[in-house]
Design an enzyme around this catalytic site. Sequence first.
Site, PDB file in Angstrom:
ATOM      1  N   TYR A 176       1.767  -9.970 -16.852  1.00  0.00           N
ATOM      2  CA  TYR A 176       2.740  -8.963 -16.410  1.00  0.00           C
ATOM      3  C   TYR A 176       2.362  -8.359 -15.059  1.00  0.00           C
ATOM      4  CZ  TYR A 176       6.046  -5.137 -16.449  1.00  0.00           C
ATOM      5  OH  TYR A 176       7.056  -4.276 -16.102  1.00  0.00           O
TER       6      TYR A 176
ATOM      7  N   VAL B  33       3.842   1.426 -10.997  1.00  0.00           N
ATOM      8  CA  VAL B  33       3.605   0.151 -11.694  1.00  0.00           C
ATOM      9  C   VAL B  33       3.928   0.361 -13.165  1.00  0.00           C
ATOM     10  CG1 VAL B  33       1.932  -1.625 -12.289  1.00  0.00           C
ATOM     11  CG2 VAL B  33       1.815  -0.514 -10.046  1.00  0.00           C
TER      12      VAL B  33
ATOM     13  N   GLN C  63       9.778   7.802  -9.436  1.00  0.00           N
ATOM     14  CA  GLN C  63      10.655   6.641  -9.406  1.00  0.00           C
ATOM     15  C   GLN C  63      11.805   6.821 -10.394  1.00  0.00           C
ATOM     16  OE1 GLN C  63       9.281   3.197 -11.513  1.00  0.00           O
ATOM     17  NE2 GLN C  63      10.096   1.753 -10.005  1.00  0.00           N
TER      18      GLN C  63
ATOM     19  N   TYR D 169      14.752   4.358 -12.297  1.00  0.00           N
ATOM     20  CA  TYR D 169      15.585   3.200 -12.593  1.00  0.00           C
ATOM     21  C   TYR D 169      16.927   3.740 -13.066  1.00  0.00           C
ATOM     22  CZ  TYR D 169      12.073  -0.496 -12.260  1.00  0.00           C
ATOM     23  OH  TYR D 169      11.158  -1.401 -11.803  1.00  0.00           O
TER      24      TYR D 169
ATOM     25  N   SER E 295      10.714  -3.639   0.456  1.00  0.00           N
ATOM     26  CA  SER E 295       9.952  -4.154  -0.685  1.00  0.00           C
ATOM     27  C   SER E 295      10.671  -5.327  -1.324  1.00  0.00           C
ATOM     28  CB  SER E 295       9.779  -3.046  -1.735  1.00  0.00           C
ATOM     29  OG  SER E 295       9.263  -3.553  -2.951  1.00  0.00           O
TER      30      SER E 295
ATOM     31  N   HIS F 290       9.437  -6.146  -4.373  1.00  0.00           N
ATOM     32  CA  HIS F 290       8.922  -5.883  -5.718  1.00  0.00           C
ATOM     33  C   HIS F 290       7.663  -6.703  -6.001  1.00  0.00           C
ATOM     34  CE1 HIS F 290      10.417  -3.563  -9.266  1.00  0.00           C
ATOM     35  NE2 HIS F 290       9.525  -4.302  -9.914  1.00  0.00           N
TER      36      HIS F 290
ATOM     37  N   GLY G 114       2.294  -7.126  -1.014  1.00  0.00           N
ATOM     38  CA  GLY G 114       1.315  -7.880  -0.237  1.00  0.00           C
ATOM     39  C   GLY G 114       0.174  -7.049   0.302  1.00  0.00           C
TER      40      GLY G 114
ATOM     41  N   ARG H 180      -3.175  -5.339   0.281  1.00  0.00           N
ATOM     42  CA  ARG H 180      -4.396  -5.427  -0.521  1.00  0.00           C
ATOM     43  C   ARG H 180      -5.559  -4.641   0.075  1.00  0.00           C
ATOM     44  NH1 ARG H 180      -5.556 -11.685  -1.849  1.00  0.00           N
ATOM     45  NH2 ARG H 180      -6.006 -11.640   0.396  1.00  0.00           N
TER      46      ARG H 180
ATOM     47  N   GLY I 222      -0.096  -1.173  -4.869  1.00  0.00           N
ATOM     48  CA  GLY I 222       0.224  -1.419  -6.258  1.00  0.00           C
ATOM     49  C   GLY I 222      -0.841  -2.158  -7.036  1.00  0.00           C
TER      50      GLY I 222
END
Length: 428
Positions: free
Chosen positions: A49, A103, A153, A155, A323, A325, A358, A360, A379
């Site tokens: 996941y 996340v 966030q 949704y 983004s 995602h 992306g 890191r 993330g």
Amino acid sequence: MSQSPGPGRERQSQIYRDGVVGDRPAAPTHAAGLEEAAESAMSRRAWAYVAGGAGEGRTMRNNREAFDRWAIVPRMLTGAADRDLSRTVLGTRLPAPFALAPVGAGQLVHRDADLVTARAAAATGIPYVFTNQGGTPLEETAAAMGATPHWMQLYWSTDEGLVDSLIGRAEAAGAKALVVTLDTTVLGWRPQDLDLGSLPFARGQGIGQYTSDEHFMGLVDERVAAAAKGEPAERPKVIPSAIRSLLSIARHHPGRLRDNLRTPRPRAAVETFLETYSNPRLSWDHIATLRDRTTLPVVLKGILHPDDARRALDLGVDGIVVSNHGGRQVDSSIASLDALVRVRDAVGPDATVLMDSGIRTGADVFVALALGADAVLLGRPYMYGMAVAGQRGVEEVIANVVAELDLTMALAGVADLASITRDVLVER
């Protein structure tokens, strides 16, 4: 008067001093090693996941290859001995130009993932964007943040009353902005999860914002009442996997496990969530209603096309997050970093533009800022740190990103964020 060494040298020095007595970092300091350690620490379901992407993983590769196409060109003798990493974005002060991304279903990694993240954010002063798909009610997570700012966030549910309820709770809990995720009106094709038949929400994980919501639980009670009047529900097969799922649903529902096993409410809550959590018909008309529904700054997350960025700003949105995602929704999507360049060129220098997917390392943050981001969202790396070492792991990941950004600025001859422009990069 002695000069501050800056967070980069302080972090380095601490690690080396600890190393003298045999104490090494709990979380590996390089991205590949952190990822490997996290995979070893996570269950198969958790790794699928958190680390998995859409389709063949091409978008995840695109994200990383986009960073590889740019190179930093250090300048010498610029006097960048003292550096300022701070920035204010939509009224929120960032001690470094990033926040922790939302996340979902972090309970796969740690039972109290939202609280662990909040405590680490508070300890380091880095703001956190609470996930709508968390396991802990946002009010409890906000309390764990203390004075450190947080955003929320959203949704967009198929139930408008639930949308208003979640917005109201975010405002009451002190959120400084509302981040509406646009790119998950349906779930992408995610083979890692599909091959395991694993959707955490179906097992009651990651729906704590909903089961703590009065409006949502009203919908659940309506469902239970309707089921009681209709035909008896088909009983699930009594096999080990079904029993484990029922136990998971009951364990993650508010209340005592024994009581939850005796009532249909936990299963009804999962079914209600799966039917309502995201709206496939979400449109610009929905977004236009937000100005009358909240006083919070509104940020749209999931923008990749310049025309969408312009339209969002024309509607009065306060900011956008470029983004894809994290590569989890559309296979072969444009890299977020490539989209960032096009979006910034389209909206001009004054619009508030953040970026994720992306990122890191601190060097990645530097490149994203140079290409137009006001700040970025971090993330997977902090989730990997959590998997390896809990709250300490999250704190170390944050400290490492800040330290590398600071050292990159020092070695590139840049004293402040405003000086990180495209002129410090060359395209390979």
